[in-house]
Scaffold this motif. Structure first.
Motif, PDB file in Angstrom:
ATOM      1  N   UNK A 139      -0.424  -7.006   3.927  1.00 45.05           N
ATOM      2  CA  UNK A 139       0.317  -5.776   4.221  1.00 45.05           C
ATOM      3  C   UNK A 139       0.313  -4.832   3.022  1.00 45.05           C
ATOM      4  N   UNK A 140       0.482  -5.402   1.818  1.00 45.43           N
ATOM      5  CA  UNK A 140       0.523  -4.573   0.606  1.00 45.43           C
ATOM      6  C   UNK A 140      -0.821  -3.908   0.356  1.00 45.43           C
ATOM      7  N   UNK A 141      -1.902  -4.602   0.547  1.00 49.15           N
ATOM      8  CA  UNK A 141      -3.226  -4.010   0.341  1.00 49.15           C
ATOM      9  C   UNK A 141      -3.516  -2.935   1.383  1.00 49.15           C
ATOM     10  N   UNK A 142      -3.023  -3.143   2.599  1.00 50.96           N
ATOM     11  CA  UNK A 142      -3.234  -2.125   3.638  1.00 50.96           C
ATOM     12  C   UNK A 142      -2.488  -0.837   3.301  1.00 50.96           C
ATOM     13  N   UNK A 143      -1.246  -0.972   2.845  1.00 51.24           N
ATOM     14  CA  UNK A 143      -0.469   0.209   2.480  1.00 51.24           C
ATOM     15  C   UNK A 143      -1.085   0.917   1.271  1.00 51.24           C
ATOM     16  N   UNK A 144      -1.605   0.154   0.316  1.00 53.18           N
ATOM     17  CA  UNK A 144      -2.189   0.738  -0.894  1.00 53.18           C
ATOM     18  C   UNK A 144      -3.581   1.312  -0.666  1.00 53.18           C
ATOM     19  N   UNK A 145      -4.112   1.177   0.534  1.00 47.95           N
ATOM     20  CA  UNK A 145      -5.433   1.731   0.810  1.00 47.95           C
ATOM     21  C   UNK A 145      -6.549   1.023   0.067  1.00 47.95           C
ATOM     22  N   UNK A 146      -6.431  -0.303  -0.056  1.00 45.30           N
ATOM     23  CA  UNK A 146      -7.460  -1.049  -0.787  1.00 45.30           C
ATOM     24  C   UNK A 146      -8.801  -1.019  -0.077  1.00 45.30           C
ATOM     25  N   UNK A 147      -8.789  -0.802   1.216  1.00 47.46           N
ATOM     26  CA  UNK A 147     -10.046  -0.768   1.967  1.00 47.46           C
ATOM     27  C   UNK A 147     -10.493   0.667   2.306  1.00 47.46           C
ATOM     28  N   UNK A 170      -7.326  18.104  -1.676  1.00 44.74           N
ATOM     29  CA  UNK A 170      -7.692  17.011  -0.766  1.00 44.74           C
ATOM     30  C   UNK A 170      -6.977  15.717  -1.117  1.00 44.74           C
ATOM     31  N   UNK A 171      -6.628  15.549  -2.397  1.00 48.35           N
ATOM     32  CA  UNK A 171      -5.988  14.294  -2.826  1.00 48.35           C
ATOM     33  C   UNK A 171      -4.483  14.420  -3.017  1.00 48.35           C
ATOM     34  N   UNK A 172      -3.926  15.577  -2.774  1.00 41.76           N
ATOM     35  CA  UNK A 172      -2.511  15.797  -3.071  1.00 41.76           C
ATOM     36  C   UNK A 172      -1.609  14.922  -2.214  1.00 41.76           C
ATOM     37  N   UNK A 173      -1.971  14.711  -0.961  1.00 44.37           N
ATOM     38  CA  UNK A 173      -1.123  13.966  -0.048  1.00 44.37           C
ATOM     39  C   UNK A 173      -1.592  12.520   0.177  1.00 44.37           C
ATOM     40  N   UNK A 174      -2.554  12.076  -0.550  1.00 47.57           N
ATOM     41  CA  UNK A 174      -3.082  10.717  -0.377  1.00 47.57           C
ATOM     42  C   UNK A 174      -2.240   9.724  -1.173  1.00 47.57           C
ATOM     43  N   UNK A 175      -2.075   8.467  -0.620  1.00 48.34           N
ATOM     44  CA  UNK A 175      -1.258   7.443  -1.264  1.00 48.34           C
ATOM     45  C   UNK A 175      -2.058   6.197  -1.640  1.00 48.34           C
ATOM     46  N   UNK A 176      -3.352   6.233  -1.494  1.00 42.97           N
ATOM     47  CA  UNK A 176      -4.162   5.091  -1.882  1.00 42.97           C
ATOM     48  C   UNK A 176      -4.302   4.971  -3.386  1.00 42.97           C
ATOM     49  N   UNK A 177      -4.618   3.782  -3.846  1.00 47.69           N
ATOM     50  CA  UNK A 177      -4.726   3.565  -5.299  1.00 47.69           C
ATOM     51  C   UNK A 177      -5.887   4.368  -5.884  1.00 47.69           C
ATOM     52  N   UNK A 178      -6.984   4.454  -5.203  1.00 48.07           N
ATOM     53  CA  UNK A 178      -8.119   5.234  -5.703  1.00 48.07           C
ATOM     54  C   UNK A 178      -7.788   6.726  -5.716  1.00 48.07           C
ATOM     55  N   UNK A 179      -7.115   7.166  -4.664  1.00 47.78           N
ATOM     56  CA  UNK A 179      -6.775   8.593  -4.581  1.00 47.78           C
ATOM     57  C   UNK A 179      -5.788   8.986  -5.667  1.00 47.78           C
ATOM     58  N   UNK A 180      -4.778   8.164  -5.925  1.00 43.56           N
ATOM     59  CA  UNK A 180      -3.804   8.496  -6.967  1.00 43.56           C
ATOM     60  C   UNK A 180      -4.460   8.516  -8.344  1.00 43.56           C
ATOM     61  N   UNK A 211      -0.222  -3.344  -9.612  1.00 42.94           N
ATOM     62  CA  UNK A 211       0.446  -3.438  -8.325  1.00 42.94           C
ATOM     63  C   UNK A 211      -0.370  -4.283  -7.345  1.00 42.94           C
ATOM     64  N   UNK A 212      -1.670  -4.139  -7.420  1.00 39.20           N
ATOM     65  CA  UNK A 212      -2.520  -4.946  -6.552  1.00 39.20           C
ATOM     66  C   UNK A 212      -2.533  -6.416  -6.959  1.00 39.20           C
ATOM     67  N   UNK A 213      -2.255  -6.693  -8.222  1.00 35.71           N
ATOM     68  CA  UNK A 213      -2.305  -8.074  -8.718  1.00 35.71           C
ATOM     69  C   UNK A 213      -1.010  -8.830  -8.491  1.00 35.71           C
ATOM     70  N   UNK A 214       0.010  -8.163  -7.999  1.00 38.91           N
ATOM     71  CA  UNK A 214       1.290  -8.837  -7.798  1.00 38.91           C
ATOM     72  C   UNK A 214       1.180  -9.982  -6.791  1.00 38.91           C
TER      73      UNK A 214
END
Length: 319
Positions: A139-147, A170-180, A211-214
């Motif tokens: 669930x955490x990886x899905x929310x973080x946009x890992x894929x 384009x990236x202002x509203x994105x919440x993925x780890x790569x986008x941030x 955060x991904x390593x938690x």
């Protein structure tokens, strides 16, 4: 004269046969008629065949023996035998053993936990924790946009093409780890010196990766200690089984030892059953995290290698 001589010889022959008949009868065990039949010149009748022995009366022996029949002997029932058969008590019917009812899954699980002892209880708790961690990490990886990586690379292409405002928007509203991380790198590239910008990008990337390593350390710990707990339970169970065998002494039953050993091996099997999924999940989550790290390094390299595009007219007017 001739007739008288012949008569005399016949008389002498008959006297000799009569004299020798008792001796011949004693030697041959036959009858007098058989002995006299050997004398020449004297016609004798053939001996009669011995009569067949008659069967005994069935009234005395209780058995009818047929003389010329090949059928098996038949035993006649007597009143005494019938009375004995009637007086004999009938055997009690053997009671049928009802099959044991099948255990429900809950009862089987309770029996398994009871036989395993404290070690299996600890392993069961680890199994519940492992399942909860795996579901939480997914669930955490899905929310973080890992894929999800398309938006970040598309924004970088827009930045490289000179449209930095469009890339930031384009990236202002994105919440993925790569986008941030990409958005923070673009902002640092525009507002900070190159050395300071690199430090800022490194800081943001480490924060997102942490955060991904938690929870991964907990999975690693479970994958390590679960087999050890199973082995500990096996050793304790075998010690108990051998103590029971020693107390039995000469009356030791190998079935007791075998039963104690297989119950002890349950903990080893349970420990492996928990450690294997935990290890597989840990490897999978680490591979996803490593993929995100590689993408971040690639995005940062492209942003810092490319010269800062000139400001748009809209940005100049705002200043």
């Amino acid at each position: 004269m001739t007739f008288g001589g012949r008569a005399m010889r016949s008389i002498l022959t008959a006297l000799a046969v009569a004299a020798l008949a008792p001796a011949a009868l004693a030697q041959s065990g036959g009858t007098p008629g058989a002995a006299t039949s050997e004398a020449p010149g004297i016609p004798m009748e053939a001996p009669e065949a011995p009569a067949a022995p008659q069967a005994e009366s069935g009234a005395d022996a209780g058995v009818v023996v047929p003389s010329d029949s090949t059928e098996p002997l038949a035993t006649e029932a007597t009143p005494a035998a019938d009375a004995e058969t009637e007086a004999r008590p009938a055997a009690d019917p053997v009671p049928e053993i009802a099959p044991e009812p099948a255990l429900t899954p809950v009862q089987q699980m309770a029996d398994f936990l009871w036989q395993g002892g404290p070690a299996i209880w600890a392993i069961a708790a680890l199994s519940v924790l492992t399942l909860a961690l795996i579901l939480w990490k997914i669930w955490r990886y899905s929310v973080a946009g890992a894929w999800s990586r398309k938006a970040s690379f598309s924004a970088v292409d827009t930045w490289v093409g000179g449209q930095r405002d469009a890339a930031l928007q384009a990236l202002a509203q994105r919440r993925g780890v790569r986008s941030r991380m990409t958005h923070a790198a673009m902002q640092a590239r525009l507002t900070l010196e190159e050395e300071s910008a690199r430090e800022e990008v490194s800081r943001v990337a480490k924060r997102e990766l942490s955060r991904l390593s938690g929870g991964l350390r907990v999975l690693e710990l479970i994958a390590t200690i679960a087999p050890l707990l199973g082995l500990l339970g096996t050793v304790l169970g075998m010690i108990d089984a051998f103590q029971t065998l020693q107390e039995a002494g000469n009356r030791a039953d190998p079935a007791l030892l075998a039963g104690g050993i297989w119950e002890a091996l349950l903990t080893t099997a349970a420990g492996m059953a928990v450690a294997i999924p935990a290890s597989i999940a840990l490897t999978w989550f680490e591979s996803i995290r490593d993929g995100v790290r590689e993408d971040m390094e690639d995005i940062a390299a492209r942003l810092f290698v490319q010269e800062v595009p000139p400001k748009s007219k809209l940005a100049q007017a705002a200043e």
